[in-house]
Design a protein around this motif. Structure first.
Motif, PDB file in Angstrom:
ATOM      1  N   UNK A   1       0.851  -1.202   0.000  1.00 38.65           N
ATOM      2  CA  UNK A   1       0.000   0.000   0.000  1.00 38.65           C
ATOM      3  C   UNK A   1       0.887   1.254   0.000  1.00 38.65           C
ATOM      4  N   UNK A   2       0.542   2.192  -0.871  1.00 38.22           N
ATOM      5  CA  UNK A   2       1.279   3.440  -0.999  1.00 38.22           C
ATOM      6  C   UNK A   2       1.181   4.238   0.317  1.00 38.22           C
ATOM      7  N   UNK A   3       2.294   4.855   0.757  1.00 40.88           N
ATOM      8  CA  UNK A   3       2.272   5.536   2.062  1.00 40.88           C
ATOM      9  C   UNK A   3       2.270   7.052   1.947  1.00 40.88           C
ATOM     10  N   UNK A   4       2.866   7.558   0.865  1.00 45.80           N
ATOM     11  CA  UNK A   4       2.945   9.015   0.730  1.00 45.80           C
ATOM     12  C   UNK A   4       2.850   9.413  -0.736  1.00 45.80           C
ATOM     13  N   UNK A   5       2.079  10.460  -0.995  1.00 45.71           N
ATOM     14  CA  UNK A   5       1.980  10.974  -2.371  1.00 45.71           C
ATOM     15  C   UNK A   5       2.309  12.474  -2.380  1.00 45.71           C
ATOM     16  N   UNK A   6       2.578  12.969  -3.572  1.00 49.54           N
ATOM     17  CA  UNK A   6       2.787  14.410  -3.756  1.00 49.54           C
ATOM     18  C   UNK A   6       1.709  14.955  -4.678  1.00 49.54           C
ATOM     19  N   UNK A   7       1.442  16.245  -4.557  1.00 44.37           N
ATOM     20  CA  UNK A   7       0.474  16.883  -5.457  1.00 44.37           C
ATOM     21  C   UNK A   7       1.045  18.217  -5.940  1.00 44.37           C
ATOM     22  N   UNK A   8       0.872  18.513  -7.218  1.00 37.29           N
ATOM     23  CA  UNK A   8       1.344  19.800  -7.744  1.00 37.29           C
ATOM     24  C   UNK A   8       0.399  20.341  -8.810  1.00 37.29           C
ATOM     25  N   UNK A   9       0.454  21.673  -8.980  1.00 34.40           N
ATOM     26  CA  UNK A   9      -0.279  22.318 -10.070  1.00 34.40           C
ATOM     27  C   UNK A   9       0.759  22.891 -11.043  1.00 34.40           C
ATOM     28  N   UNK A  10       0.480  22.780 -12.332  1.00 33.54           N
ATOM     29  CA  UNK A  10       1.497  23.135 -13.334  1.00 33.54           C
ATOM     30  C   UNK A  10       0.856  23.836 -14.529  1.00 33.54           C
ATOM     31  N   UNK A  11       1.650  24.637 -15.241  1.00 33.85           N
ATOM     32  CA  UNK A  11       1.116  25.349 -16.412  1.00 33.85           C
ATOM     33  C   UNK A  11       0.224  26.507 -15.988  1.00 33.85           C
ATOM     34  N   UNK A  12      -0.741  26.851 -16.807  1.00 43.27           N
ATOM     35  CA  UNK A  12      -1.634  27.977 -16.489  1.00 43.27           C
ATOM     36  C   UNK A  12      -2.581  27.641 -15.347  1.00 43.27           C
ATOM     37  N   UNK A  13      -2.860  28.617 -14.480  1.00 43.04           N
ATOM     38  CA  UNK A  13      -3.760  28.330 -13.351  1.00 43.04           C
ATOM     39  C   UNK A  13      -5.217  28.339 -13.818  1.00 43.04           C
ATOM     40  N   UNK A  14      -6.066  27.744 -12.993  1.00 41.67           N
ATOM     41  CA  UNK A  14      -7.493  27.692 -13.320  1.00 41.67           C
ATOM     42  C   UNK A  14      -8.285  27.628 -12.026  1.00 41.67           C
ATOM     43  N   UNK A  15      -9.428  28.336 -11.973  1.00 40.67           N
ATOM     44  CA  UNK A  15     -10.250  28.262 -10.758  1.00 40.67           C
ATOM     45  C   UNK A  15     -10.751  26.826 -10.561  1.00 40.67           C
ATOM     46  N   UNK A  16     -10.668  26.340  -9.322  1.00 45.61           N
ATOM     47  CA  UNK A  16     -11.052  24.948  -9.040  1.00 45.61           C
ATOM     48  C   UNK A  16      -9.833  24.079  -8.783  1.00 45.61           C
ATOM     49  N   UNK A  17      -8.632  24.624  -9.092  1.00 43.70           N
ATOM     50  CA  UNK A  17      -7.425  23.844  -8.794  1.00 43.70           C
ATOM     51  C   UNK A  17      -7.326  23.582  -7.289  1.00 43.70           C
ATOM     52  N   UNK A  18      -7.714  24.571  -6.474  1.00 46.75           N
ATOM     53  CA  UNK A  18      -7.656  24.362  -5.017  1.00 46.75           C
ATOM     54  C   UNK A  18      -8.632  23.279  -4.562  1.00 46.75           C
ATOM     55  N   UNK A  19      -9.802  23.254  -5.184  1.00 48.13           N
ATOM     56  CA  UNK A  19     -10.777  22.210  -4.833  1.00 48.13           C
ATOM     57  C   UNK A  19     -10.197  20.838  -5.164  1.00 48.13           C
ATOM     58  N   UNK A  20      -9.431  20.768  -6.260  1.00 48.58           N
ATOM     59  CA  UNK A  20      -8.809  19.495  -6.649  1.00 48.58           C
ATOM     60  C   UNK A  20      -7.699  19.120  -5.658  1.00 48.58           C
ATOM     61  N   UNK A  21      -6.879  20.109  -5.282  1.00 44.06           N
ATOM     62  CA  UNK A  21      -5.797  19.842  -4.305  1.00 44.06           C
ATOM     63  C   UNK A  21      -6.420  19.333  -2.993  1.00 44.06           C
ATOM     64  N   UNK A  22      -7.471  20.050  -2.562  1.00 43.09           N
ATOM     65  CA  UNK A  22      -8.141  19.687  -1.306  1.00 43.09           C
ATOM     66  C   UNK A  22      -8.669  18.249  -1.358  1.00 43.09           C
ATOM     67  N   UNK A  23      -9.257  17.886  -2.506  1.00 48.22           N
ATOM     68  CA  UNK A  23      -9.806  16.530  -2.638  1.00 48.22           C
ATOM     69  C   UNK A  23      -8.686  15.490  -2.615  1.00 48.22           C
ATOM     70  N   UNK A  24      -7.568  15.806  -3.260  1.00 50.44           N
ATOM     71  CA  UNK A  24      -6.424  14.880  -3.252  1.00 50.44           C
ATOM     72  C   UNK A  24      -5.936  14.696  -1.815  1.00 50.44           C
TER      73      UNK A  24
END
Ligand code: ADP
Length: 321
Positions: free
Chosen positions: A1-24
């Motif tokens: 089982x995976x123990x740690x993941x990373x999350x990043x946003x890349x390229x042009x920003x878009x509204x809703x990216x924070x909602x995606x980060x939060x869900x991750x």
């Protein structure tokens, strides 16, 4: 089982990216997985710039535009040495899987990460809705709402002065924003990069026949890829005698609090990304197909083509009479 993941946003920003980060972050923590935020897109991997994310660190972010992890373009990441350095830093941090939120360019980086041995899942985050493998990209609905709000305001003044308003909206290679905004705002003319145009036939003649039918003001929506709105407004004024003004909406289209649609889809897609990593999957793009959230191989997704619906183009023309 995976123990740690990373999350990043890349390229042009878009509204809703924070909602995606939060869900991750929250889906991972719910499942007992630690999360590192990677700062400034792929630069964060190369520079070892990680921040610990917990359930509270994404509190109060759902309603915010932009991205709390910052985003950037990263030239170094286009070389294999950059990708390898990024993976080395991620592994040092204990990261076993990555979620990348961005557009086509970011997906190519995600594919390279997988090739070099880092499990990666990508999410479509771009206001342009121009990613072929998905019916919807995070940020598109918010952007459209910003555009129609601005165009409605321009219509008020253009109507009062009996003017023609020529408005440039985003979309360098794709006319999705232009065509849907055009329909939603009742534009007389919509010009999109996929179709090209003839100034006399597609703009001047349409405005003049509208004038004959009693129209007193005109909205012309032009996708960024067509450009030249200042010159176009001058030409329209010269050839029709109707006072014309150009407006470039520019970066306001990227900002603002995400709409319900963007918050919900970003939440679904963010959760799906973590589920895929838990299942041991990699090299996937989370996407929407037939209104369902599903996933596709990154390479297959990058090879797909999509185009603006001919039905929408037809409706935009028919309803402008
Ligand atoms: P978007 O993801 O919005 O399409 P870009 O095209 O600017 O934005 O891509 C974002 C980042 O993804 C780039 O700065 C680069 O680090 C990485 N990237 C873009 N294209 C490639 C590629 N062909 N190979 C590897 N990485 C890439």
């Amino acid at each position: 089982m995976i123990k740690k993941i990373g999350v990043l946003t890349s390229g042009g920003d878009a509204p809703g990216m924070n909602a995606a980060i939060r869900a991750v972050v929250r889906t991972a923590i719910y499942n007992g997985i630690e999360v590192a935020g990677v700062v400034r897109g792929y630069n964060g991997l190369i520079n070892g710039d990680f921040i610990k994310m917990d359930a509270r660190s994404v509190g109060e972010t759902l309603q915010k535009g932009g991205t709390i992890l910052q985003t950037a373009r990263c030239r170094e990441f286009r070389n294999i040495e950059g990708v390898r350095k990024g993976i080395e830093n991620a592994k040092k941090e204990g990261i076993e899987g990555l979620v990348v939120i961005g557009g086509d360019g970011s997906f190519r980086g995600a594919r390279d990460l997988t090739r070099e041995g880092m499990s990666t899942v990508a999410l479509p985050g771009t206001i342009d809705n121009d990613i072929a493998c998905t019916e919807y990209t995070i940020g598109y609905d918010t952007c459209l709402n910003t555009v129609i709000d601005a165009v409605d305001k321009l219509r008020d003044t253009s109507s009062s002065h009996e003017r023609c308003s020529v408005i440039e909206v985003m979309g360098r290679n794709a006319g999705y924003i232009a065509i849907e905004a055009g329909i939603a705002c009742g534009a007389e003319v919509v010009l999109i990069p996929e179709m090209g145009y003839d100034l006399q036939k597609d703009v001047i003649d349409v405005i003049e026949s509208g004038k004959k039918r009693g129209k007193q003001h005109y909205i012309v929506i032009v996708a960024e890829g067509i450009g030249g709105v200042v010159e176009m407004a001058e030409k329209i004024q010269e050839l029709t005698g109707i006072e014309s003004r150009a407006t470039i909406l520019g970066h306001i289209q990227r900002g603002g609090s995400p709409t319900v649609r963007d918050r919900v889809i970003a939440s679904q897609m963010g959760s799906k990304a973590v589920e895929l990593l838990i299942e041991g999957k990699s090299n996937r793009i989370v996407c929407m197909k037939n209104s369902e959230i599903t996933d596709v191989d990154i390479e297959d997704g990058l090879n797909m083509k999509k185009s603006v619906s001919e039905e929408l183009v037809k409706i935009a023309k028919q309803l402008a009479i």
